[in-house]
Design a protein around this motif. Structure first.
Motif, mmCIF file in Angstrom:
data_model
loop_
_atom_site.group_PDB
_atom_site.id
_atom_site.type_symbol
_atom_site.label_atom_id
_atom_site.label_comp_id
_atom_site.label_asym_id
_atom_site.label_seq_id
_atom_site.Cartn_x
_atom_site.Cartn_y
_atom_site.Cartn_z
ATOM 1 N N ALA A 100 0.787 -1.229 0.000
ATOM 2 C CA ALA A 100 0.000 0.000 0.000
ATOM 3 C C ALA A 100 0.821 1.281 0.000
ATOM 4 O O ALA A 100 0.375 2.292 -0.563
ATOM 5 N N TYR A 101 2.005 1.269 0.617
ATOM 6 C CA TYR A 101 2.698 2.534 0.851
ATOM 7 C C TYR A 101 4.121 2.622 0.317
ATOM 8 O O TYR A 101 4.602 3.725 0.054
ATOM 9 N N ASP A 102 4.827 1.523 0.182
ATOM 10 C CA ASP A 102 6.159 1.604 -0.415
ATOM 11 C C ASP A 102 6.016 1.885 -1.901
ATOM 12 O O ASP A 102 5.136 1.333 -2.564
ATOM 13 N N GLU A 103 6.892 2.725 -2.430
ATOM 14 C CA GLU A 103 6.763 3.124 -3.825
ATOM 15 C C GLU A 103 7.824 2.532 -4.742
ATOM 16 O O GLU A 103 7.555 2.230 -5.905
ATOM 17 N N SER A 104 9.029 2.362 -4.246
ATOM 18 C CA SER A 104 10.091 1.833 -5.101
ATOM 19 C C SER A 104 10.149 0.313 -4.994
ATOM 20 O O SER A 104 9.697 -0.276 -4.007
ATOM 21 N N ARG A 105 10.739 -0.293 -6.008
ATOM 22 C CA ARG A 105 10.895 -1.746 -5.985
ATOM 23 C C ARG A 105 11.758 -2.179 -4.804
ATOM 24 O O ARG A 105 11.469 -3.186 -4.154
ATOM 25 N N ALA A 106 12.789 -1.395 -4.490
ATOM 26 C CA ALA A 106 13.698 -1.757 -3.403
ATOM 27 C C ALA A 106 13.004 -1.720 -2.043
ATOM 28 O O ALA A 106 13.192 -2.629 -1.224
ATOM 29 N N THR A 107 12.219 -0.668 -1.782
ATOM 30 C CA THR A 107 11.551 -0.583 -0.480
ATOM 31 C C THR A 107 10.444 -1.614 -0.365
ATOM 32 O O THR A 107 10.219 -2.186 0.711
ATOM 33 N N LYS A 108 9.746 -1.882 -1.459
ATOM 34 C CA LYS A 108 8.738 -2.940 -1.439
ATOM 35 C C LYS A 108 9.390 -4.283 -1.127
ATOM 36 O O LYS A 108 8.892 -5.055 -0.300
ATOM 37 N N ALA A 109 10.511 -4.546 -1.779
ATOM 38 C CA ALA A 109 11.197 -5.818 -1.568
ATOM 39 C C ALA A 109 11.593 -5.985 -0.108
ATOM 40 O O ALA A 109 11.441 -7.071 0.472
ATOM 41 N N SER A 110 12.086 -4.905 0.512
ATOM 42 C CA SER A 110 12.485 -4.990 1.917
ATOM 43 C C SER A 110 11.299 -5.327 2.815
ATOM 44 O O SER A 110 11.409 -6.164 3.715
ATOM 45 N N SER A 111 10.167 -4.682 2.577
ATOM 46 C CA SER A 111 8.983 -4.951 3.395
ATOM 47 C C SER A 111 8.484 -6.377 3.185
ATOM 48 O O SER A 111 8.166 -7.082 4.152
ATOM 49 N N TYR A 112 8.406 -6.804 1.937
ATOM 50 C CA TYR A 112 7.916 -8.160 1.669
ATOM 51 C C TYR A 112 8.852 -9.209 2.255
ATOM 52 O O TYR A 112 8.393 -10.210 2.818
ATOM 53 N N ARG A 113 10.143 -8.982 2.147
ATOM 54 C CA ARG A 113 11.093 -9.960 2.680
ATOM 55 C C ARG A 113 10.954 -10.085 4.184
ATOM 56 O O ARG A 113 10.961 -11.187 4.733
ATOM 57 N N ARG A 114 10.796 -8.943 4.882
ATOM 58 C CA ARG A 114 10.606 -9.007 6.330
ATOM 59 C C ARG A 114 9.316 -9.743 6.670
ATOM 60 O O ARG A 114 9.276 -10.551 7.605
ATOM 61 N N GLY A 115 8.252 -9.469 5.915
ATOM 62 C CA GLY A 115 6.989 -10.161 6.157
ATOM 63 C C GLY A 115 7.112 -11.663 5.950
ATOM 64 O O GLY A 115 6.592 -12.454 6.751
ATOM 65 N N ILE A 116 7.783 -12.059 4.888
ATOM 66 C CA ILE A 116 7.978 -13.484 4.599
ATOM 67 C C ILE A 116 8.780 -14.146 5.717
ATOM 68 O O ILE A 116 8.438 -15.238 6.191
ATOM 69 N N GLN A 117 9.854 -13.491 6.141
ATOM 70 C CA GLN A 117 10.695 -14.061 7.194
ATOM 71 C C GLN A 117 9.925 -14.218 8.504
ATOM 72 O O GLN A 117 10.079 -15.223 9.212
ATOM 73 N N LEU A 118 9.099 -13.251 8.837
ATOM 74 C CA LEU A 118 8.309 -13.337 10.066
ATOM 75 C C LEU A 118 7.301 -14.480 9.984
ATOM 76 O O LEU A 118 7.070 -15.197 10.973
#
Length: 300
Positions: A100-118
């Motif tokens: 919903a809120y990250d705009e760049s591919r890099a910031t989206k990737a960081s959020s998704y990776r943290r979510g997956i790891q959790l």
């Protein structure tokens, strides 16, 4: 005469560059990322802290509010790294922030990776899962031991990987990481057996999107996707997810402008606070639906 070794070097270099640009879904698994605070508050009341964090999440209808919830949850997870409730809520917050809120591919990737790891950490709290991982099983193979009580963790993992695959990879990255997409299908198929009606149609929806996303040569099946999305909508009640996603991924791919519009207008007509899907997600679904309708003439 140019040696075979020298001739292959540019090819190897170009392949490495392509993998860097398209992305590679490789990281430390969630169960290996645990972070603990050196000191834990003696007054920590996990039930109260979790209830407060969840309440704040359910009112997080903008980026600033969600970021505050995310920071608070990460502090709590560091104090109680084995609490599945905290792991799962934090995973959901990370994935929503990426979508919903990250705009760049890099910031989206960081959020998704943290979510997956959790989500992986939450699954690893199950002894059977942990034992199979220790024995060399893949994540999807280990997840086959999980039941309905761990369904949320599996669904969050599938959701995070699906978003990562769609929004952070492209071209060769999709090919290189195809096994990740296939693992989402394996886990979602398992969910269809143990918790088929979880989150108001989210399980058949996720499997349907898998069949939409892949080309036919890699296992995609648009007809099967349509069937699964119909099941998802039938289970959805007032949840915005299935109709929003059906418009975004399925009707747009088929080029069905009328049904695309019908689903999105239905999404916008719902009360985001009373719909079955969580309010913070509904804010995102409705904002994205407005954006897609505004651009409809450019999409068809």
């Amino acid at each position: 005469m140019v040696s075979t070794t020298r001739r292959c070097l540019p090819i190897a270099w170009m392949l490495a560059l392509a993998l860097t640009l398209t992305g590679c879904m490789s990281w430390t698994r969630g169960w290996e990322t645990e972070t603990r605070l050196d000191t834990v508050r003696a007054s920590l009341d996990l039930d109260a802290e979790f209830a407060s964090a969840r309440s704040s999440f359910l009112e997080a209808d903008d980026a600033a509010k969600l970021a505050q919830v995310r920071s608070a949850l990460h502090r709590l997870v560091a104090q109680a790294p084995s609490d599945q409730r905290l792991l799962l809520l934090t995973a959901q917050v990370e994935i929503l922030h990426g979508a919903a809120y990250d705009e760049s591919r890099a910031t989206k990737a960081s959020s998704y990776r943290r979510g997956i790891q959790l989500a992986e950490r939450a699954m690893a709290e199950d002894p059977g899962f942990a034992e199979r991982i220790a024995g060399g099983a893949s994540l999807a193979e280990a997840a086959s031991t999980l039941g309905a009580e761990d369904a949320e963790a599996m669904l969050l993992w599938v959701t995070g990987v699906s978003y990562y695959f769609k929004e952070c990879l492209s071209g060769l990255g999709h090919v290189v990481n195809l096994r990740w997409a296939r693992q989402t299908a394996e886990i979602t198929s398992h969910l269809m057996n143990v918790a088929p009606e979880l989150e108001h149609g989210a399980v058949p929806f996720s499997l349907g999107i898998y069949f939409v996303a892949l080309p036919g040569s890699a296992g995609g099946d648009i007809a099967r996707a349509g069937e699964l999305l119909e099941v998802a909508v039938a289970q959805s009640g007032s949840s915005l997810l299935p109709r929003w996603g059906r418009a975004k991924y399925y009707w747009s791919k088929l080029g069905d402008k009328k049904r695309f519009r019908d689903d999105l207008e239905w999404v916008l007509a719902q009360n985001p606070r009373s719909a079955a899907s969580p309010y913070p997600w509904n804010v995102y679904f409705q904002r994205d639906a407005r954006r897609m309708l505004e651009r409809i003439d450019r999409s068809f």
